[in-house]
Design an enzyme around this catalytic site. Structure first.
Site, short mmCIF file in Angstrom:
data_model
loop_
_atom_site.label_atom_id
_atom_site.label_comp_id
_atom_site.label_asym_id
_atom_site.label_seq_id
_atom_site.Cartn_x
_atom_site.Cartn_y
_atom_site.Cartn_z
N HIS A 202 40.33 29.11 33.08
CA HIS A 202 38.97 29.44 33.51
C HIS A 202 38.90 30.59 34.51
O HIS A 202 37.82 31.00 34.91
CB HIS A 202 38.30 28.21 34.13
CG HIS A 202 38.86 27.85 35.46
ND1 HIS A 202 40.03 27.13 35.60
CD2 HIS A 202 38.44 28.14 36.71
CE1 HIS A 202 40.29 26.99 36.90
NE2 HIS A 202 39.35 27.59 37.59
C1 UD1 Z 1 34.82 27.37 40.55
C2 UD1 Z 1 35.69 27.83 41.75
C3 UD1 Z 1 37.15 27.86 41.32
C4 UD1 Z 1 37.58 26.53 40.73
C5 UD1 Z 1 36.65 26.20 39.58
C6 UD1 Z 1 36.98 24.89 38.92
C7 UD1 Z 1 34.67 29.45 43.28
C8 UD1 Z 1 34.69 30.86 43.71
N1 UD1 Z 1 35.34 29.18 42.16
O1 UD1 Z 1 34.96 28.38 39.54
O2 UD1 Z 1 37.93 28.11 42.48
O3 UD1 Z 1 38.91 26.64 40.27
O4 UD1 Z 1 35.32 26.13 40.10
O5 UD1 Z 1 36.14 24.68 37.84
O6 UD1 Z 1 34.08 28.63 43.95
N2 UD1 Z 1 29.03 26.24 34.77
C9 UD1 Z 1 28.40 25.31 33.99
N3 UD1 Z 1 28.28 24.05 34.47
C10 UD1 Z 1 28.77 23.68 35.68
C11 UD1 Z 1 29.41 24.64 36.47
C12 UD1 Z 1 29.54 25.91 36.01
O7 UD1 Z 1 27.96 25.60 32.89
O8 UD1 Z 1 28.63 22.49 36.06
C13 UD1 Z 1 29.21 27.60 34.25
C14 UD1 Z 1 28.13 28.56 34.63
O9 UD1 Z 1 27.90 29.40 33.55
C15 UD1 Z 1 28.74 29.36 35.76
C16 UD1 Z 1 30.22 29.36 35.38
O10 UD1 Z 1 30.43 28.12 34.73
O11 UD1 Z 1 28.20 30.62 35.88
C17 UD1 Z 1 31.13 29.49 36.56
O12 UD1 Z 1 30.87 28.48 37.54
P1 UD1 Z 1 31.17 28.78 39.09
O13 UD1 Z 1 30.95 27.57 39.91
O14 UD1 Z 1 30.51 30.03 39.50
O15 UD1 Z 1 32.72 29.11 39.09
P2 UD1 Z 1 33.95 28.46 38.33
O16 UD1 Z 1 34.46 29.46 37.37
O17 UD1 Z 1 33.63 27.08 37.80
#
Ligand code: UD1
Length: 362
Positions: A202
């Site tokens: 991811h």
């Molecule tokens: C976040 C953390 C990362 C961790 C990861 C575990 C930061 C900077 N990054 O990254 O360190 O390893 O979580 O998963 O805090 N999304 C969904 N549903 C959700 C959550 C996210 O669809 O419940 C999608 C959204 O499109 C979002 C993308 O995932 O834009 C990324 O989510 P985000 O929380 O920004 O970062 P992660 O890549 O999950």
């Protein structure tokens, strides 16, 4: 009565906060409040973990959701500041290195509320990673720094953190693993697989660029011709696969599935031939389990998983994966070297330190 707030926001926070919450819950002189920022909000990225890890539902959810880094961090700060002013805690516990960790630490720091950082001191020395920035800032602001390994202590000392603030307590995530390992099993759907490779990816550096993701998927698909591949897909990765039409459906041995809960994932991890990942926590969990881990990153903030554990960094050298997988298939026995204080008792050590600290501030 001492009032503590725990802040969680994203998936890797939940397995770290659960054992600390449960250990403090046994104490009579603490009143604890659980705040979820809502950084992760899907049932499979968040809800399922509270039930499986035996944590209460959060007392408050800030419902922040996804956004750019600045907007997400700022939104958490604004809402958290209001709430924390109302709740007036004696101390706030933050976990790991996600945006929720740094956002809430910055708020507490300006309000002079003591901060305890669980999983302090880890450094990849790669500031292109958002988590590295979050780690550096949180550690500068924290009053109590709980480290999982001695390299963490050394990093903090080099950055000028006074030794009196640093407490080497071990790896709290391993507390959860030790407790739930007996309950974790391979999901029914995969019970008939004798051997398989487990994959999670991811990191923006691997999945946000369509070319790089395509090349990784291509390699995994090749591997699945000789050994089944199980790949629970993170929402960020799923979005990229869908937007770029990268779905690989022509091979029944390549299982692209929804994200899994803690128990299903642990069940799959403990029996896997090898795990291919770019996660931080999984490098540690495989080290504890003695399962070979192939990490698709240039560096790691968890060097102990490479020096004494089962982890191997391959950077962007994706073509090495097939060889490493066949090596893992042919290996005779599992490694059983476990880093110091990764013993399931880290949360107890954290609570002991908190008791001492809170006596001094009250
Ligand atoms: C976040 C953390 C990362 C961790 C990861 C575990 C930061 C900077 N990054 O990254 O360190 O390893 O979580 O998963 O805090 N999304 C969904 N549903 C959700 C959550 C996210 O669809 O419940 C999608 C959204 O499109 C979002 C993308 O995932 O834009 C990324 O989510 P985000 O929380 O920004 O970062 P992660 O890549 O999950």
């Amino acid at each position: 009565m001492i009032k503590l707030i725990h802040v969680v926001g994203a998936r890797p926070n939940f397995m770290k906060a659960a054992p600390v919450w449960n250990a403090i819950n046994k104490m009579t002189d603490f009143n604890q409040v659980l705040i979820h920022t809502g950084q992760h909000y899907d049932k499979l990225m968040s809800g399922i973990f509270f039930k499986e890890l035996q944590m209460p539902a959060p007392d408050y959810n800030l419902n922040i959701g996804s956004d750019t880094h600045a907007r997400q961090t700022a939104a958490i700060m604004i809402k958290f500041e209001e709430l924390v002013n109302e709740l007036k805690p004696d101390l706030v516990l933050v976990y790991g290195d996600v945006n929720s960790t740094v956002a809430t630490a910055m708020v507490c720091s300006k309000l002079s509320i003591p901060i305890a950082h669980v999983e302090a001191g880890l450094r990849s020395f790669d500031r292109r990673m958002p988590e590295e920035i979050n780690r550096l800032i949180t550690d500068q602001l924290a009053d109590l720094l709980f480290t999982p390994s001695k390299d963490g202590d050394a990093n903090l000392i080099k950055e000028g953190i006074p030794e009196s603030k640093i407490h080497f307590v071990g790896n709290v995530m391993i507390d959860t693993l030790v407790r739930l390992l007996p309950k974790a099993d391979i999901p029914n759907k995969f019970q008939n697989l004798n051997q398989y490779v487990l994959v999670t990816l991811h990191r923006p550096s691997n999945v946000d660029d369509a070319r790089s993701l395509r090349s990784i998927l291509h390699n995994l698909e090749m591997i699945s011709k000789s050994i089944p591949v199980v790949f629970p897909v993170h929402p960020r990765t799923k979005k990229m696969i869908t937007e770029n039409d990268l779905n690989i459906l022509n091979n029944i041995n390549f299982h692209l599935i929804e994200p899994l809960g803690y128990l299903d994932f642990l069940g799959l991890m403990k029996r896997a031939v090898t795990v291919i990942t770019d996660s931080g926590g999984i490098q540690e969990e495989t080290t504890y389990l003695g399962v070979p881990c192939i990490t698709v990153r240039e560096n790691t903030e968890r060097p102990i998983t490479v020096s004494i554990g089962t982890n191997q960094l391959i950077g962007q050298d994706i073509d090495r994966i097939p060889d490493l997988v066949s090596h893992a298939v042919n290996r005779k026995k599992r490694s059983n070297v476990i880093p110091s204080l990764w013993d399931g008792k880290t949360s107890e050590r954290i609570v002991e330190t908190l008791i001492g600290y809170c006596k001094n501030i009250s």
